[in-house]
Design a protein around this motif. Structure first.
Motif, PDB file in Angstrom:
ATOM      1  N   GLN A 516       0.838  -1.197   0.000  1.00 21.97           N
ATOM      2  CA  GLN A 516       0.000   0.000   0.000  1.00 21.97           C
ATOM      3  C   GLN A 516       0.878   1.254   0.000  1.00 21.97           C
ATOM      4  O   GLN A 516       2.029   1.229   0.430  1.00 21.97           O
ATOM      5  CB  GLN A 516      -0.912   0.004   1.232  1.00 21.97           C
ATOM      6  CG  GLN A 516      -1.818  -1.208   1.333  1.00 21.97           C
ATOM      7  CD  GLN A 516      -2.803  -1.309   0.187  1.00 21.97           C
ATOM      8  OE1 GLN A 516      -3.288  -0.288  -0.298  1.00 21.97           O
ATOM      9  NE2 GLN A 516      -3.086  -2.522  -0.258  1.00 21.97           N
ATOM     10  N   SER A 517       0.305   2.365  -0.457  1.00 19.04           N
ATOM     11  CA  SER A 517       1.073   3.616  -0.514  1.00 19.04           C
ATOM     12  C   SER A 517       1.356   4.175   0.872  1.00 19.04           C
ATOM     13  O   SER A 517       2.210   5.042   1.032  1.00 19.04           O
ATOM     14  CB  SER A 517       0.307   4.660  -1.335  1.00 19.04           C
ATOM     15  OG  SER A 517      -0.953   4.925  -0.744  1.00 19.04           O
ATOM     16  N   SER A 518       0.636   3.657   1.887  1.00 26.89           N
ATOM     17  CA  SER A 518       0.821   4.161   3.244  1.00 26.89           C
ATOM     18  C   SER A 518       1.854   3.377   4.048  1.00 26.89           C
ATOM     19  O   SER A 518       2.077   3.669   5.227  1.00 26.89           O
ATOM     20  CB  SER A 518      -0.517   4.126   3.995  1.00 26.89           C
ATOM     21  OG  SER A 518      -1.042   2.795   4.031  1.00 26.89           O
ATOM     22  N   PHE A 553       3.658  -5.862  -7.192  1.00 22.55           N
ATOM     23  CA  PHE A 553       4.280  -5.255  -6.019  1.00 22.55           C
ATOM     24  C   PHE A 553       4.920  -3.915  -6.378  1.00 22.55           C
ATOM     25  O   PHE A 553       4.759  -2.917  -5.665  1.00 22.55           O
ATOM     26  CB  PHE A 553       5.335  -6.209  -5.451  1.00 22.55           C
ATOM     27  CG  PHE A 553       6.194  -5.616  -4.372  1.00 22.55           C
ATOM     28  CD1 PHE A 553       5.705  -5.419  -3.093  1.00 22.55           C
ATOM     29  CD2 PHE A 553       7.509  -5.240  -4.626  1.00 22.55           C
ATOM     30  CE1 PHE A 553       6.491  -4.870  -2.094  1.00 22.55           C
ATOM     31  CE2 PHE A 553       8.309  -4.690  -3.645  1.00 22.55           C
ATOM     32  CZ  PHE A 553       7.793  -4.506  -2.368  1.00 22.55           C
ATOM     33  N   LEU A 554       5.611  -3.871  -7.528  1.00 19.86           N
ATOM     34  CA  LEU A 554       6.286  -2.638  -7.935  1.00 19.86           C
ATOM     35  C   LEU A 554       5.289  -1.550  -8.316  1.00 19.86           C
ATOM     36  O   LEU A 554       5.580  -0.351  -8.165  1.00 19.86           O
ATOM     37  CB  LEU A 554       7.224  -2.922  -9.114  1.00 19.86           C
ATOM     38  CG  LEU A 554       8.446  -3.778  -8.781  1.00 19.86           C
ATOM     39  CD1 LEU A 554       9.217  -4.116 -10.048  1.00 19.86           C
ATOM     40  CD2 LEU A 554       9.356  -3.064  -7.792  1.00 19.86           C
ATOM     41  N   LEU A 558       5.572   2.340  -7.138  1.00 17.86           N
ATOM     42  CA  LEU A 558       5.586   3.523  -7.999  1.00 17.86           C
ATOM     43  C   LEU A 558       4.581   4.578  -7.555  1.00 17.86           C
ATOM     44  O   LEU A 558       4.720   5.759  -7.888  1.00 17.86           O
ATOM     45  CB  LEU A 558       5.285   3.107  -9.452  1.00 17.86           C
ATOM     46  CG  LEU A 558       6.372   2.278 -10.142  1.00 17.86           C
ATOM     47  CD1 LEU A 558       5.858   1.747 -11.467  1.00 17.86           C
ATOM     48  CD2 LEU A 558       7.632   3.101 -10.362  1.00 17.86           C
ATOM     49  N   GLU A 559       3.571   4.162  -6.800  1.00 20.93           N
ATOM     50  CA  GLU A 559       2.550   5.091  -6.316  1.00 20.93           C
ATOM     51  C   GLU A 559       2.780   5.491  -4.862  1.00 20.93           C
ATOM     52  O   GLU A 559       1.926   6.153  -4.266  1.00 20.93           O
ATOM     53  CB  GLU A 559       1.162   4.444  -6.459  1.00 20.93           C
ATOM     54  CG  GLU A 559       0.782   4.096  -7.884  1.00 20.93           C
ATOM     55  CD  GLU A 559       0.706   5.330  -8.778  1.00 20.93           C
ATOM     56  OE1 GLU A 559       0.330   6.396  -8.266  1.00 20.93           O
ATOM     57  OE2 GLU A 559       1.027   5.221  -9.979  1.00 20.93           O
ATOM     58  N   ARG A 566       9.703   5.571  -4.657  1.00 17.66           N
ATOM     59  CA  ARG A 566       9.362   5.571  -6.082  1.00 17.66           C
ATOM     60  C   ARG A 566      10.607   5.420  -6.946  1.00 17.66           C
ATOM     61  O   ARG A 566      10.597   4.679  -7.946  1.00 17.66           O
ATOM     62  CB  ARG A 566       8.620   6.863  -6.441  1.00 17.66           C
ATOM     63  CG  ARG A 566       7.300   7.043  -5.708  1.00 17.66           C
ATOM     64  CD  ARG A 566       6.450   8.143  -6.340  1.00 17.66           C
ATOM     65  NE  ARG A 566       7.090   9.448  -6.274  1.00 17.66           N
ATOM     66  CZ  ARG A 566       6.950  10.310  -5.281  1.00 17.66           C
ATOM     67  NH1 ARG A 566       6.188   9.990  -4.236  1.00 17.66           N
ATOM     68  NH2 ARG A 566       7.535  11.492  -5.285  1.00 17.66           N
ATOM     69  N   GLU A 567      11.689   6.096  -6.565  1.00 18.25           N
ATOM     70  CA  GLU A 567      12.927   6.010  -7.354  1.00 18.25           C
ATOM     71  C   GLU A 567      13.505   4.598  -7.345  1.00 18.25           C
ATOM     72  O   GLU A 567      13.962   4.089  -8.380  1.00 18.25           O
ATOM     73  CB  GLU A 567      13.946   7.007  -6.805  1.00 18.25           C
ATOM     74  CG  GLU A 567      13.562   8.469  -7.046  1.00 18.25           C
ATOM     75  CD  GLU A 567      14.436   9.430  -6.279  1.00 18.25           C
ATOM     76  OE1 GLU A 567      15.368   8.957  -5.587  1.00 18.25           O
ATOM     77  OE2 GLU A 567      14.204  10.653  -6.350  1.00 18.25           O
ATOM     78  N   LEU A 568      13.491   3.953  -6.174  1.00 23.69           N
ATOM     79  CA  LEU A 568      14.002   2.580  -6.102  1.00 23.69           C
ATOM     80  C   LEU A 568      13.092   1.624  -6.864  1.00 23.69           C
ATOM     81  O   LEU A 568      13.567   0.671  -7.495  1.00 23.69           O
ATOM     82  CB  LEU A 568      14.132   2.159  -4.639  1.00 23.69           C
ATOM     83  CG  LEU A 568      14.759   0.782  -4.368  1.00 23.69           C
ATOM     84  CD1 LEU A 568      16.091   0.640  -5.095  1.00 23.69           C
ATOM     85  CD2 LEU A 568      14.955   0.567  -2.876  1.00 23.69           C
TER      86      LEU A 568
END
Length: 809
Positions: A516-518, A553-554, A558-559, A566-568
């Motif tokens: 999740q983004s959190s 997963f990626l 990215l989000e 995000r860069e990794l």
């Protein structure tokens, strides 16, 4: 290179009991330092004389866990002030101060180590302690200092240093500031070259005698490096690292011994002393055996006896192994020949030799019923103890028991031993103490790579072990402590490559569960780092990693809200693209104009194009160019229409505002509303400073503020706002030391219950919310020339309101 500077305490304000300031001259795990008298007046002072005139580079302070001063000031100089001298304030010049945490976040259990970078020359150092932080444990309003460390370089009597002209000017200006604060962000000289052996943390956790040996070995190591005898230097480096662990353990035993003395448990204190002597003797003999230690340099009574003399008197599990005794001194050593830790093992020492952990609670007995049946109450009690050394010893004891299991033991018994050990290991993986966490990793590594395979317990036990410990392991990769985070990441990477674990493909599958983004940033970064490393080692063929689960997963990465995540994620997507080519694009947003407005995806798609060996097309497509052109024309047309409307309005009002507004506002005070032809720019300044009844000069910072906002200024904006608090009755701002006196005086005038009113901070009267403040401030207030106005924003808002009143249309 800056090094530890010795000092003598020559005077101090006072102390309680045995907590003399002289204790600050000693650094050891058992020191208590200085403590002020009960209900002492503030400030309290301590004056030190350095052993030589020095350029002080760094100061280190170890604060008490709850007897904490709010701040400590530092003064330095070459001579002490004389009590009758009119120049006494100039004898020592002020360096600044440091503020200390109130320690509420740690529950008053941790001690703050404060490091301050300075650059000043002198022979005397004065510490000034200000009023204490108030807490439930500090009932006598005391302050304390556990330890003080000074680092610097000696200078001769005529040397004032090699500072440049600009540095000298900066130093003068800094020292001239009335309240300059010192902290770890000091931008001047940084002591990057200070030896870790001179750090205060080294002495406060090391046995003093072992610390002395470590310094001797470190000096010998430097000599070997200069002589280019690198093999011996490498051996000394390893011995120093191992001795640091020994010193920490002996320091811990010494603390436990002193604790027993305070409890008047003299049997335990005696046993602790004997335990320390035996362990110390074993270590010293190991060093002497390898020609690493000249025993004549260590003044310890037990060392005068010839080597192996007392070996037979040692407990069985503390004796050096015969094979290790005979090993050549040219061979490398590790962990000081694996000197056995002083723990409760299968060969117990006499009862009470190391104290006993507290009994298990009923809840602990219920949840740990299996480990209790297998390993006994005492061992499990150690695993549940509040003392970290008992928790570590319990894990080491389990490790030893599993290693000593004889061949032919029934499988059912082996499975029970495994599951009981995994239970204790799972609990210890959440431990905040690094040595306990490391012991749990070592135990888990042995179970997975040795115990289960050697006893052929099958995949079910491997599966159970990984399943039970995975969540705790993964959560530790999000640690804020770099060392613990690195240990967890390294172990998971190592565990995934174990033959038995790799066959189950559990680690890859669990690692790439959708994110999740959190998800916390450090945890997300750790999962991505592990994925990147394991993809290189395992690939995506029969490894548990597939194109589908990795890319899903990626997509979450990215989000993610953090740019570093995000860069990794982009970097790992590029790695997947090298493996699977254009199939990766099925899991990404379409490569169109809308998507490329996001700079992340634009750069990602451009990088994938470069991986294919194609040139990145920086020219927009024809259709896209046409659409963008039409949108641009429409926007220009809309803006032109809005501009025409604005011009019509401005033409009507331009002349009127230009002529009238300037004349009206130039002779008007926007604070009190008074008009006067003398109110030119200079005339208004004079009016603000001396005569405006709506303004008041803050007596703390000399800033001019509105009377209506004086209370808010003292609490939130004033440079001395830390000294003020708000009266809960009348809401006025007062210094903390006068709050009680104010509450009992007639000046404290709280509003009537339920009354909606304002409060005047000058006359202490309450008045209706619609009433003007000016009626309470008729007396002109003297202002100091040069004082600055409070807020340009406040003035601008009032000016805008005034224009709206004059020109309502």
């Amino acid at each position: 290179m800056p090094h530890k500077i010795g000092f003598t305490v020559i005077s101090w304000s006072g102390h309680e009991g045995n907590y003399s300031a002289k204790k600050l001259m000693v650094h050891a795990p058992t020191v208590n330092g200085w403590r002020s008298t009960r209900f002492c007046p503030f400030p309290q002072e301590i004056i030190l004389q350095l052993v030589e005139r020095c350029r002080v580079r760094k100061l280190q302070l170890l604060a008490h866990q709850y007897l904490i001063p709010s701040k400590i000031e530092f003064h330095i100089g070459d001579r002490l002030p004389e009590s009758n001298s009119p120049q006494q304030t100039h004898s020592l010049h002020r360096l600044g101060y440091v503020s200390l945490s109130d320690n509420e976040k740690t529950g008053f259990r941790a001690r703050e180590l404060k490091s301050v970078h300075v650059d000043a020359v002198g022979s005397y150092l004065k510490l000034t302690f200000h009023r204490n932080h108030v807490n439930q444990y500090n009932i006598y309003n005391q302050v304390a200092l556990v330890a003080l460390n000074i680092l610097g370089d000696p200078v001769d009597g005529n040397d004032i240093g090699t500072l440049s002209r600009d540095q000298l000017i900066d130093q003068y200006l800094n020292n001239s500031q009335h309240s300059s604060a010192l902290d770890g962000t000091y931008t001047g000289y940084k002591c990057d070259s200070i030896s870790p052996l001179d750090d205060l943390a080294f002495d406060m956790y090391q046995d003093p005698e072992v610390a002395h040996i470590i310094r001797l070995l470190d000096q010998k190591k430097q000599d070997m490096v200069r002589e280019e005898r690198f093999d011996l230097a490498k051996k000394l480096k390893q011995a120093i690292a191992d001795l640091q662990k020994v010193g920490e353990r002996l320091g811990r035993y010494d603390v436990e011994k002193h604790s027993a003395i305070e409890r008047e448990d003299y049997d335990t204190a005696k046993q602790k002393k004997e335990q320390m002597e035996a362990y110390r003797l074993t270590v010293y003999k190991q060093l002497e055996l390898h020609d690493l230690l000249d025993v004549s340099q260590v003044k310890h009574p037990s060392i005068s006896v010839h080597i192996y003399t007392h070996i037979s008197s040692l407990p069985y599990d503390e004796r050096p192994l015969p094979a290790l005794r005979k090993r050549s001194s040219d061979q490398p050593i590790s962990e000081l020949d694996e000197i056995p830790p002083m723990t409760d093992t299968a060969t117990p020492r006499s009862p009470g030799a190391s104290g006993k952990p507290e009994p298990l609670t009923e809840k602990a007995q219920r949840e740990a019923s299996l480990p209790i049946d297998i390993y006994g109450d005492n061992l499990v009690a150690g695993a549940y103890s509040k003392t970290w050394s008992y928790r570590e010893d319990a894990l080491l004891a389990v490790y030893k028991k599993l290693m000593e299991v004889p061949p032919g033991t029934p499988k059912a018994e082996l499975r029970s031993m495994t599951r009981a050990a995994v239970f204790l290991c799972k609990k210890a993986l959440t431990d905040k103490v690094s040595s306990v966490f490391l012991a749990s990793l070592n135990l888990l590594r042995m179970i997975l790579s040795e115990f289960i395979p050697n006893h052929q317990l099958g995949k079910s036990e491997i599966n159970h072990c990984v399943e039970q410990t995975w969540n705790n392991l993964l959560s530790r990769t999000g640690e804020s402590t770099p060392r613990l985070r690195t240990l967890a990441i390294t172990f998971i990477q190592e565990m995934a490559l174990f033959k038995e674990v790799r066959a189950l493909q559990m680690v890859p599958v669990e690692l790439v569960r959708p994110m999740q983004s959190s998800v916390p940033t450090r945890l997300a970064l750790s999962r991505l780092e592990l994925l990147e490393k394991l993809l290189e080692q395992l690939g995506t063929k029969d490894s548990g990693f597939t194109l589908d689960n990795v890319m899903r997963f990626l997509a979450g990465g990215l989000e993610h809200s953090a740019a570093s995540v995000r860069e990794l994620s982009v970097r790992v997507v590029q790695a997947m693209y090298r493996l699977h080519g254009k199939a990766v694009l099925n899991f990404l947003p379409p490569d169109d104009t809308s998507t490329r407005k996001n700079i992340l995806y634009k750069n990602l798609f451009d990088s994938l194009t470069k991986i294919d060996g194609n040139t990145v097309d920086t020219q927009p497509k024809k259709g896209t160019e046409k659409e963008d052109g039409e949108k641009e024309k429409e926007e220009i047309r809309s803006l032109q229409e809005q501009l025409a409307v604005l011009k019509e309005i401005s033409v009507e009002m331009k002349d009127q505002i230009r002529v009238d507004a300037g004349a009206v506002l130039s002779s008007l005070c926007i604070f009190c509303g008074e008009r006067d032809e003398s109110f030119t720019e200079d005339g208004l300044d004079l009016h603000y400073w001396k005569h405006c009844p709506m303004l008041q000069r803050c007596l703390q910072c000399r800033q001019v503020v509105e009377i209506a906002s004086l209370t808010e200024h003292l609490l939130t904006e004033c440079e001395r706002r830390a000294d003020f608090t708000q009266c809960p009755l009348c809401s006025e701002a007062l210094t903390r030391d006068k709050l009680t006196e104010h509450a009992q005086s007639a000046a404290c005038n709280p509003p009537t219950s339920g009354e909606n009113c304002n409060h005047c901070p000058l006359c202490h009267e309450n008045f209706a919310s619609g009433e003007e403040v000016r009626s309470h401030t008729d007396t002109p207030i003297r202002k100091a020339p040069g004082a600055q106005m409070q807020s340009a924003t406040t003035v601008a808002v009032k000016l805008l309101k005034l224009i709206q009143i004059i020109y309502p249309s």
